[in-house]
Design a protein around this motif. Structure first.
Motif, mmCIF file in Angstrom:
data_model
loop_
_atom_site.group_PDB
_atom_site.id
_atom_site.type_symbol
_atom_site.label_atom_id
_atom_site.label_comp_id
_atom_site.label_asym_id
_atom_site.label_seq_id
_atom_site.Cartn_x
_atom_site.Cartn_y
_atom_site.Cartn_z
ATOM 1 N N ALA A 27 139.875 -8.560 4.177
ATOM 2 C CA ALA A 27 139.499 -9.697 3.339
ATOM 3 C C ALA A 27 140.393 -10.904 3.606
ATOM 4 O O ALA A 27 139.963 -12.045 3.460
ATOM 5 N N LEU A 28 141.615 -10.670 4.020
ATOM 6 C CA LEU A 28 142.566 -11.758 4.287
ATOM 7 C C LEU A 28 142.630 -12.128 5.768
ATOM 8 O O LEU A 28 143.472 -12.922 6.163
ATOM 9 N N ALA A 29 141.730 -11.586 6.561
ATOM 10 C CA ALA A 29 141.815 -11.746 8.013
ATOM 11 C C ALA A 29 141.238 -13.057 8.538
ATOM 12 O O ALA A 29 140.955 -13.165 9.719
ATOM 13 N N HIS A 30 141.081 -14.033 7.692
ATOM 14 C CA HIS A 30 140.613 -15.348 8.136
ATOM 15 C C HIS A 30 141.468 -16.415 7.447
ATOM 16 O O HIS A 30 141.700 -16.338 6.243
ATOM 17 N N PRO A 31 141.950 -17.396 8.207
ATOM 18 C CA PRO A 31 142.819 -18.432 7.618
ATOM 19 C C PRO A 31 142.183 -19.163 6.430
ATOM 20 O O PRO A 31 142.888 -19.513 5.484
ATOM 21 N N ALA A 32 140.886 -19.361 6.448
ATOM 22 C CA ALA A 32 140.227 -20.055 5.337
ATOM 23 C C ALA A 32 140.341 -19.240 4.055
ATOM 24 O O ALA A 32 140.574 -19.800 2.973
ATOM 25 N N ARG A 33 140.222 -17.926 4.153
ATOM 26 C CA ARG A 33 140.331 -17.078 2.956
ATOM 27 C C ARG A 33 141.764 -17.069 2.442
ATOM 28 O O ARG A 33 141.990 -17.085 1.221
ATOM 29 N N VAL A 34 142.710 -17.067 3.338
ATOM 30 C CA VAL A 34 144.114 -17.134 2.917
ATOM 31 C C VAL A 34 144.367 -18.465 2.205
ATOM 32 O O VAL A 34 145.007 -18.505 1.150
ATOM 33 N N GLN A 35 143.837 -19.553 2.753
ATOM 34 C CA GLN A 35 144.017 -20.860 2.126
ATOM 35 C C GLN A 35 143.354 -20.916 0.751
ATOM 36 O O GLN A 35 143.926 -21.464 -0.192
ATOM 37 N N LEU A 36 142.163 -20.358 0.630
ATOM 38 C CA LEU A 36 141.492 -20.328 -0.666
ATOM 39 C C LEU A 36 142.307 -19.545 -1.688
ATOM 40 O O LEU A 36 142.487 -19.983 -2.830
ATOM 41 N N LEU A 37 142.814 -18.408 -1.276
ATOM 42 C CA LEU A 37 143.611 -17.581 -2.179
ATOM 43 C C LEU A 37 144.893 -18.297 -2.585
ATOM 44 O O LEU A 37 145.263 -18.299 -3.765
ATOM 45 N N CYS A 38 145.554 -18.933 -1.628
ATOM 46 C CA CYS A 38 146.782 -19.681 -1.934
ATOM 47 C C CYS A 38 146.501 -20.843 -2.882
ATOM 48 O O CYS A 38 147.279 -21.104 -3.807
ATOM 49 N N TYR A 39 145.395 -21.528 -2.668
ATOM 50 C CA TYR A 39 145.033 -22.641 -3.542
ATOM 51 C C TYR A 39 144.828 -22.152 -4.969
ATOM 52 O O TYR A 39 145.349 -22.739 -5.921
ATOM 53 N N LEU A 40 144.075 -21.064 -5.124
ATOM 54 C CA LEU A 40 143.832 -20.533 -6.463
ATOM 55 C C LEU A 40 145.111 -20.018 -7.109
ATOM 56 O O LEU A 40 145.304 -20.165 -8.314
ATOM 57 N N ALA A 41 145.995 -19.439 -6.315
ATOM 58 C CA ALA A 41 147.270 -18.958 -6.855
ATOM 59 C C ALA A 41 148.126 -20.119 -7.346
ATOM 60 O O ALA A 41 148.806 -20.022 -8.368
ATOM 61 N N ALA A 42 148.076 -21.232 -6.636
ATOM 62 C CA ALA A 42 148.903 -22.385 -6.994
ATOM 63 C C ALA A 42 148.320 -23.199 -8.142
ATOM 64 O O ALA A 42 149.058 -23.715 -8.982
ATOM 65 N N TYR A 43 146.993 -23.326 -8.182
ATOM 66 C CA TYR A 43 146.371 -24.237 -9.137
ATOM 67 C C TYR A 43 145.608 -23.560 -10.253
ATOM 68 O O TYR A 43 145.075 -24.241 -11.139
ATOM 69 N N GLY A 44 145.514 -22.253 -10.235
ATOM 70 C CA GLY A 44 144.811 -21.548 -11.299
ATOM 71 C C GLY A 44 143.314 -21.582 -11.085
ATOM 72 O O GLY A 44 142.829 -21.598 -9.968
ATOM 73 N N ALA A 45 142.576 -21.642 -12.159
ATOM 74 C CA ALA A 45 141.124 -21.612 -12.100
ATOM 75 C C ALA A 45 140.570 -22.879 -11.466
ATOM 76 O O ALA A 45 141.153 -23.952 -11.579
ATOM 77 N N CYS A 46 139.435 -22.722 -10.800
ATOM 78 C CA CYS A 46 138.861 -23.829 -10.048
ATOM 79 C C CYS A 46 137.358 -23.623 -9.917
ATOM 80 O O CYS A 46 136.904 -22.502 -9.687
ATOM 81 N N TYR A 47 136.599 -24.695 -10.070
ATOM 82 C CA TYR A 47 135.156 -24.625 -9.843
ATOM 83 C C TYR A 47 134.862 -24.637 -8.354
ATOM 84 O O TYR A 47 135.636 -25.173 -7.563
ATOM 85 N N PHE A 48 133.728 -24.071 -7.981
ATOM 86 C CA PHE A 48 133.376 -23.963 -6.570
ATOM 87 C C PHE A 48 133.391 -25.315 -5.875
ATOM 88 O O PHE A 48 133.868 -25.432 -4.752
ATOM 89 N N GLY A 49 132.912 -26.352 -6.522
ATOM 90 C CA GLY A 49 132.894 -27.679 -5.916
ATOM 91 C C GLY A 49 134.280 -28.134 -5.491
ATOM 92 O O GLY A 49 134.441 -28.763 -4.437
ATOM 93 N N ASN A 50 135.285 -27.787 -6.280
ATOM 94 C CA ASN A 50 136.654 -28.132 -5.913
ATOM 95 C C ASN A 50 137.112 -27.333 -4.696
ATOM 96 O O ASN A 50 137.839 -27.851 -3.851
ATOM 97 N N LEU A 51 136.697 -26.086 -4.608
ATOM 98 C CA LEU A 51 137.055 -25.272 -3.443
ATOM 99 C C LEU A 51 136.429 -25.854 -2.180
ATOM 100 O O LEU A 51 137.051 -25.859 -1.121
ATOM 101 N N ALA A 52 135.215 -26.351 -2.309
ATOM 102 C CA ALA A 52 134.540 -26.931 -1.156
ATOM 103 C C ALA A 52 135.231 -28.204 -0.688
ATOM 104 O O ALA A 52 135.073 -28.605 0.463
ATOM 105 N N ASP A 53 136.017 -28.825 -1.568
ATOM 106 C CA ASP A 53 136.721 -30.051 -1.206
ATOM 107 C C ASP A 53 138.041 -29.804 -0.483
ATOM 108 O O ASP A 53 138.574 -30.708 0.140
ATOM 109 N N ILE A 54 138.585 -28.596 -0.559
ATOM 110 C CA ILE A 54 139.924 -28.374 0.007
ATOM 111 C C ILE A 54 139.914 -27.938 1.464
ATOM 112 O O ILE A 54 140.945 -27.991 2.122
#
Length: 103
Positions: A27-54
C-alpha cells in the motif's frame, strides 16, 4: 574484525506477520500514496478535493491511490451529504509501526 553477517542464527524465523507487513508495504509502495499519508498525518482530516490539490495528478489517479490506502486500512473516509472526508487511521498506523519494528 567481524562483519555484519557474522551472527549466530537460532534457525527460527522471527515472529513477524509477513502477510500484514507485505500488505502494508504494498500500500505504501508508491510515492503519491506516501505523500497522501504524510499530508493527512500532518494536517488531520481533509476532503478529497483538497487531496487532489496537493499532488500533480488527475483526480481519478488520486482516487485510485486513496482507495488502496483505504483498503489497507491506513486511512478512513467518512461522508457528509456531498463530500468525503479522509483521515489517517491511528490504530492501523500503530500496527504498521509495530510490524516494522519487529523486522
Amino acid at each position: 574484525m567481524t562483519s555484519c553477517c557474522d551472527v549466530t542464527s537460532t534457525g527460527t524465523l522471527p515472529a513477524v506477520d509477513a502477510e500484514q507487513v507485505a500488505q502494508l508495504c504494498k500500500a505504501l509502495a508508491h510515492p503519491a500514496r506516501v505523500q497522501l499519508l504524510c499530508y493527512l498525518a500532518a494536517y488531520g482530516a481533509c476532503y478529497f478535493g483538497n487531496l487532489a490539490d496537493i499532488l500533480p495528478l488527475s483526480p481519478s489517479t488520486i482516487s485510485q491511490h486513496v482507495t488502496i490506502l483505504k483498503d489497507a486500512g491506513l486511512i478512513l473516509g467518512s461522508s457528509d451529504a456531498q463530500r468525503v472526508c479522509y483521515c489517517i487511521n491511528p490504530e492501523r498506523i500503530g500496527q504498521l509501526k509495530q510490524l516494522i519494528n519487529a523486522l
